[in-house]
Design a protein around this motif. Sequence first.
Motif: not given
Length: 82
Positions: A20-49
Amino acid sequence: MSGLTLSIGVVHSGHVPRSTTPRTLCCIRRHITDHGEAPTVRQIGQAVGIRSRASVHRQLIELEAKPAIVREPGRTRGIRLT
């Protein structure tokens, strides 16, 4: 199997599988690219299940140790990629 529990044929050791850790890193990268800021812990959890914020925090600690990210203490979106 000390410290492990078995439920419905799946072994749980109390922490999130490393896969799950690589998916977490991918989620962080994608969110920063799409939104210009890092995701919250809750958003990371929702994105990776992952429902547990503590499990997400453990993954972030692993990513800091690699070091794939740097965290800024006290900031909600205080995650930077290295």
